[in-house]
Design a protein around this motif. Structure first.
Motif, PDB file in Angstrom:
ATOM      1  N   THR A  20       2.426   9.284  10.754  1.00 52.04           N
ATOM      2  CA  THR A  20       0.927  10.097  10.055  1.00 52.04           C
ATOM      3  C   THR A  20       0.256   9.289   9.316  1.00 52.04           C
ATOM      4  OG1 THR A  20       2.286  11.264   9.093  1.00 52.04           O
ATOM      5  CG2 THR A  20       2.078  12.367  11.231  1.00 52.04           C
ATOM      6  N   VAL A  21       0.544   8.197   8.784  1.00 49.39           N
ATOM      7  CA  VAL A  21      -0.468   7.691   7.668  1.00 49.39           C
ATOM      8  C   VAL A  21      -1.479   7.109   8.313  1.00 49.39           C
ATOM      9  CG1 VAL A  21       0.958   5.036   8.597  1.00 49.39           C
ATOM     10  CG2 VAL A  21      -0.225   5.961   5.919  1.00 49.39           C
ATOM     11  N   GLN A  22      -2.214   7.292   7.967  1.00 50.55           N
ATOM     12  CA  GLN A  22      -3.782   6.744   8.266  1.00 50.55           C
ATOM     13  C   GLN A  22      -4.378   5.821   6.947  1.00 50.55           C
ATOM     14  OE1 GLN A  22      -5.745  10.315   8.351  1.00 50.55           O
ATOM     15  NE2 GLN A  22      -4.968  11.202   9.693  1.00 50.55           N
ATOM     16  N   ARG A  23      -4.896   4.706   6.963  1.00 48.27           N
ATOM     17  CA  ARG A  23      -6.155   4.136   6.647  1.00 48.27           C
ATOM     18  C   ARG A  23      -6.921   5.337   5.457  1.00 48.27           C
ATOM     19  NH1 ARG A  23      -7.561   1.544  11.667  1.00 48.27           N
ATOM     20  NH2 ARG A  23      -6.763  -0.395  11.069  1.00 48.27           N
ATOM     21  N   GLY A  24      -6.579   4.863   4.177  1.00 47.99           N
ATOM     22  CA  GLY A  24      -7.969   5.970   3.143  1.00 47.99           C
ATOM     23  C   GLY A  24      -6.200   6.509   2.496  1.00 47.99           C
ATOM     24  N   ASP A  25      -5.005   6.599   3.241  1.00 45.34           N
ATOM     25  CA  ASP A  25      -4.406   7.329   2.239  1.00 45.34           C
ATOM     26  C   ASP A  25      -3.964   6.546   0.862  1.00 45.34           C
ATOM     27  OD1 ASP A  25      -3.974   9.807   3.833  1.00 45.34           O
ATOM     28  OD2 ASP A  25      -1.854   8.427   5.347  1.00 45.34           O
ATOM     29  N   VAL A  26      -3.487   7.502  -0.591  1.00 49.84           N
ATOM     30  CA  VAL A  26      -3.310   6.777  -1.878  1.00 49.84           C
ATOM     31  C   VAL A  26      -1.672   6.581  -1.747  1.00 49.84           C
ATOM     32  CG1 VAL A  26      -3.859   6.723  -3.712  1.00 49.84           C
ATOM     33  CG2 VAL A  26      -5.342   7.120  -2.313  1.00 49.84           C
ATOM     34  N   ILE A  27      -0.820   6.119  -2.100  1.00 47.79           N
ATOM     35  CA  ILE A  27       0.493   6.310  -1.704  1.00 47.79           C
ATOM     36  C   ILE A  27       1.128   5.984  -3.919  1.00 47.79           C
ATOM     37  CG2 ILE A  27       3.041   5.721  -1.000  1.00 47.79           C
ATOM     38  CD1 ILE A  27       1.310   5.509   1.713  1.00 47.79           C
ATOM     39  N   GLN A  28       1.106   6.812  -4.262  1.00 44.09           N
ATOM     40  CA  GLN A  28       1.838   6.010  -4.802  1.00 44.09           C
ATOM     41  C   GLN A  28       3.478   5.766  -5.324  1.00 44.09           C
ATOM     42  OE1 GLN A  28       1.523   6.785  -8.980  1.00 44.09           O
ATOM     43  NE2 GLN A  28      -0.455   7.690  -8.780  1.00 44.09           N
ATOM     44  N   ILE A  29       3.151   4.594  -5.878  1.00 42.27           N
ATOM     45  CA  ILE A  29       4.377   3.254  -5.485  1.00 42.27           C
ATOM     46  C   ILE A  29       4.695   2.058  -6.848  1.00 42.27           C
ATOM     47  CG2 ILE A  29       5.145   0.848  -4.389  1.00 42.27           C
ATOM     48  CD1 ILE A  29       3.824   1.643  -2.343  1.00 42.27           C
ATOM     49  N   GLY A  30       6.050   2.909  -7.567  1.00 41.72           N
ATOM     50  CA  GLY A  30       6.711   1.986  -9.153  1.00 41.72           C
ATOM     51  C   GLY A  30       5.114   2.520  -9.994  1.00 41.72           C
ATOM     52  N   GLY A  31       4.572   3.658  -9.740  1.00 38.04           N
ATOM     53  CA  GLY A  31       2.992   3.738 -10.819  1.00 38.04           C
ATOM     54  C   GLY A  31       2.210   3.857 -10.723  1.00 38.04           C
ATOM     55  N   HIS A  32       2.196   2.985  -9.766  1.00 45.35           N
ATOM     56  CA  HIS A  32       0.730   2.851  -9.676  1.00 45.35           C
ATOM     57  C   HIS A  32       0.099   2.844  -8.252  1.00 45.35           C
ATOM     58  CE1 HIS A  32       0.780  -0.769 -11.686  1.00 45.35           C
ATOM     59  NE2 HIS A  32       2.404  -0.821 -11.944  1.00 45.35           N
TER      60      HIS A  32
END
Length: 87
Positions: A20-32
Motif C-alpha cells: 500500500t505504500v505510495q509515492r509522496g508518503d512521509v515516513i518517520q525514520i530515526g526522528g527524520h
C-alpha cells in the motif's frame, strides 16, 4: 534535504505495507521525516523505497509502518476508504 512540513492539503496518518505504500508518503525514520519519491518492486512482495534524500529502505512484505499521506484533491472521507463499496 529540506524538512517536510504539511501544507494546506489535508493529511492523515495511515498504516502502510509494501503493498500500500505510495509515492509522496512521509515516513518517520530515526526522528527524520522522509518522503518516498520512488518505489521498486522486489521478489517476495518486498519494495525498495527511495527517499528525497537519496537514502533507500527495503520494506519486507510483512512490514507495517505509519506514514503521513496528503490528499491530492477530492473528498477527504473517500480518499482513505477501501476501493470496494460499503453497504
Amino acid at each position: 534535504m529540506r524538512g517536510w512540513a504539511p501544507g494546506p492539503a489535508p493529511a492523515s496518518s495511515v498504516e502502510i505495507t509494501s503493498a500500500t505504500v505510495q509515492r509522496g508518503d512521509v515516513i518517520q525514520i530515526g526522528g527524520h521525516s522522509c518522503r518516498v519519491t520512488d518505489l521498486l518492486q522486489l521478489p517476495g512482495g518486498a519494495k525498495r523505497l527511495c527517499f528525497e534524500s537519496g537514502e533507500l529502505l527495503t520494506m519486507h512484505s510483512r512490514s507495517r509502518l505509519v506514514a503521513v499521506r496528503t490528499l491530492r484533491g477530492g473528498d477527504a472521507g473517500r480518499a482513505f476508504s477501501p476501493s470496494r463499496h460499503r453497504r
